[in-house]
Design a protein around this motif. Structure first.
Motif, short mmCIF file in Angstrom:
data_model
loop_
_atom_site.label_atom_id
_atom_site.label_comp_id
_atom_site.label_asym_id
_atom_site.label_seq_id
_atom_site.Cartn_x
_atom_site.Cartn_y
_atom_site.Cartn_z
N TYR A 219 58.24 36.54 31.52
CA TYR A 219 58.54 35.06 31.26
C TYR A 219 60.00 34.76 31.36
O TYR A 219 60.77 35.63 30.95
CB TYR A 219 57.80 34.74 29.81
N ASP A 222 61.28 29.39 34.34
CA ASP A 222 60.48 28.72 35.18
C ASP A 222 59.28 29.49 35.69
O ASP A 222 58.64 29.12 36.97
CB ASP A 222 61.14 27.94 36.46
N PHE A 223 59.14 30.41 35.19
CA PHE A 223 57.90 31.53 35.78
C PHE A 223 57.33 32.43 35.02
O PHE A 223 58.14 32.75 33.90
CB PHE A 223 58.71 32.59 36.96
N TYR A 224 56.23 32.56 34.91
CA TYR A 224 55.35 33.89 34.14
C TYR A 224 54.54 34.59 34.95
O TYR A 224 53.94 33.91 36.02
CB TYR A 224 54.79 33.29 32.76
N GLN A 225 54.22 35.87 34.60
CA GLN A 225 53.08 36.64 35.26
C GLN A 225 52.65 37.49 34.02
O GLN A 225 53.05 38.08 33.31
CB GLN A 225 53.64 37.59 36.27
N LYS A 246 48.11 37.20 37.23
CA LYS A 246 48.27 35.81 37.48
C LYS A 246 49.58 35.50 37.67
O LYS A 246 50.25 35.74 36.45
CB LYS A 246 47.48 34.89 36.66
N ALA A 247 50.41 35.11 38.74
CA ALA A 247 51.73 34.73 38.56
C ALA A 247 51.90 33.15 38.90
O ALA A 247 51.39 32.81 39.94
CB ALA A 247 52.51 35.47 39.81
N LYS A 248 52.65 32.54 38.00
CA LYS A 248 52.41 31.14 38.06
C LYS A 248 52.87 30.55 39.50
O LYS A 248 54.05 30.83 40.05
CB LYS A 248 53.54 30.51 37.12
N ASP A 249 52.23 29.67 40.05
CA ASP A 249 52.64 29.08 41.24
C ASP A 249 52.77 29.84 42.43
O ASP A 249 53.56 29.54 43.43
CB ASP A 249 53.69 27.97 41.18
N SER A 250 52.24 31.18 42.13
CA SER A 250 52.76 32.19 43.30
C SER A 250 51.38 32.98 43.96
O SER A 250 51.14 32.86 45.08
CB SER A 250 53.72 33.03 42.52
N SER A 252 47.35 35.14 42.59
CA SER A 252 46.81 35.88 41.65
C SER A 252 45.62 36.70 42.37
O SER A 252 45.80 36.78 43.58
CB SER A 252 45.83 34.56 40.96
N GLU A 278 48.92 31.57 46.53
CA GLU A 278 48.98 30.16 46.25
C GLU A 278 50.40 29.67 47.00
O GLU A 278 50.56 28.39 47.07
CB GLU A 278 49.13 30.00 44.84
#
Length: 357
Positions: A219, A222-225, A246-250, A252, A278
């Motif tokens: 974390y 602006d990002f998490y996985q 799952k990687a945020k806005d990136s 899955s 994504e």
């Protein structure tokens, strides 16, 4: 008699001292050297093996291959030489993991200096107690099912989730062991910034493990996985591995790894992966790919031969330039492809040799 007793006592203490000294000397940690070397042959089965395709900048300087890491060059190609130096003491120790060759170069792409470009891992640790270990330095990621070294993977080519997830971290982590339950907490530089922190930002990491399953998490502002890895022996011969991320806005994805041992030296394994892009990092924004990889492992002593068939199937048409005629600009550089034959799937064969020592 006194002289005899004195001689016996002197002899006893001398022998005891020497035995103690030898035991103390034998308990001192010794430097260990391990690692591997690997090379491979790769050929596309339904596409050209010499045709160049455009990279992310539109330049025609890459070959047709799945956009996942490693095993992506045509013909006979090199993997890497991996040399791991380690000193494991009762309380403290270190690991210096060095890589040389194309696979190693791709793995440490975040390095900024020539000397650090061969450092895959470099860390020291302190066993504070039987339950707590502190580690500081550069260590490979705890996310994902696969690793950089081919000796740690069953399939030689790697998955999309591994390729676009983190490779390495630099920071401080604490590992905890409570019987069947394990945990880890970490403070780290931005992902793959292994030499130093270029931004002043930090990433938090955590892991919780139980019964062969691990829930992993990183974390930042602006990002998490979040990532799940697990593996179980279904029978003495059959093994099942699982990975989902799952990687945020990136991106899955999810993958199953099924392996069956037919003898001590021969086994077969199938990886089935679904990957959703994504952000357009691997294939195209909001598109997906299915990777089916069938590998055999045949061991001859420390040498493992890995013949592998792989098929990558895109969710959209015309994703691969399978055949065509190269066009050139005034400087003689490839500028494009004429009469291109496009397709949504790519099949390939790889034969790898991995020697571990």
């Amino acid at each position: 008699m006194k002289k005899f007793l004195s001689l016996v006592l002197v002899t006893f203490f001398t022998v005891s001292y020497n035995a103690f000294a030898q035991e103390e000397e034998s308990s001192k940690p010794e430097l260990s050297i391990s690692g591997s070397v690997d090379a491979y042959y790769r050929a596309n089965l339904n596409a050209s093996n010499s045709l160049l395709t455009p990279d992310a900048d539109g330049d025609y300087n890459t070959y047709i291959a799945p956009t996942s890491s490693f095993a992506n060059k045509p013909g006979f190609a090199l993997g890497m030489a991996n040399v791991i130096l380690g000193l494991e003491g009762k309380k403290t120790g270190f690991v210096a993991d060095l890589v040389f060759g194309p696979r190693g170069t791709d793995a440490v792409f975040g390095s900024t200096t020539a000397s650090s470009s061969i450092v895959n891992q470099l860390y020291a640790y302190w066993n504070v107690s039987e339950a707590v270990t502190l580690t500081i330095g550069n260590f490979n990621t705890f996310l994902g099912y696969e690793v950089i070294s081919p000796t740690g993977n069953y399939n030689y080519s790697t998955s999309y989730m591994f390729s676009y997830g983190p490779f390495s971290h630099s920071g401080l982590k604490a590992d905890f062991s409570f019987g069947d339950v394990t945990a880890m907490l970490a403070v780290m530089n931005p992902t793959d910034a292994t030499d130093f922190n270029p931004s002043g930002d930090y990433v938090l990491g955590a892991q919780l493990g139980y019964g062969g399953a691990y829930l992993n998490f990183i974390y930042s502002d602006d990002f998490y996985q979040v990532d799940l890895t697990a593996g179980w022996d279904l029978t003495d011969a059959l093994y099942l591995g699982v990975n989902a991320t799952k990687a945020k806005d990136s991106f899955s994805g999810a993958a199953l790894y099924l392996q069956n041992s037919f003898s001590d030296s021969f086994s077969l394994g199938l990886r089935g992966e679904y990957f959703k892009d994504e952000a357009g990092l691997a294939i195209a924004a909001d598109e997906s790919v299915i990777d089916l990889t069938l590998s055999a492992n045949y061991s001859i002593g420390n040498l493992t031969l890995i013949p592998e068939f792989r098929m990558d199937m895109l969710s959209y048409d015309d994703g691969y330039i399978l055949k065509g005629d190269q066009t050139y600009d005034a400087n003689g550089n490839i500028s494009g492809i004429a009469n291109a034959e496009l397709g949504k799937s790519l099949s390939s064969f790889t034969l790898a040799a991995v020697y571990a020592f």
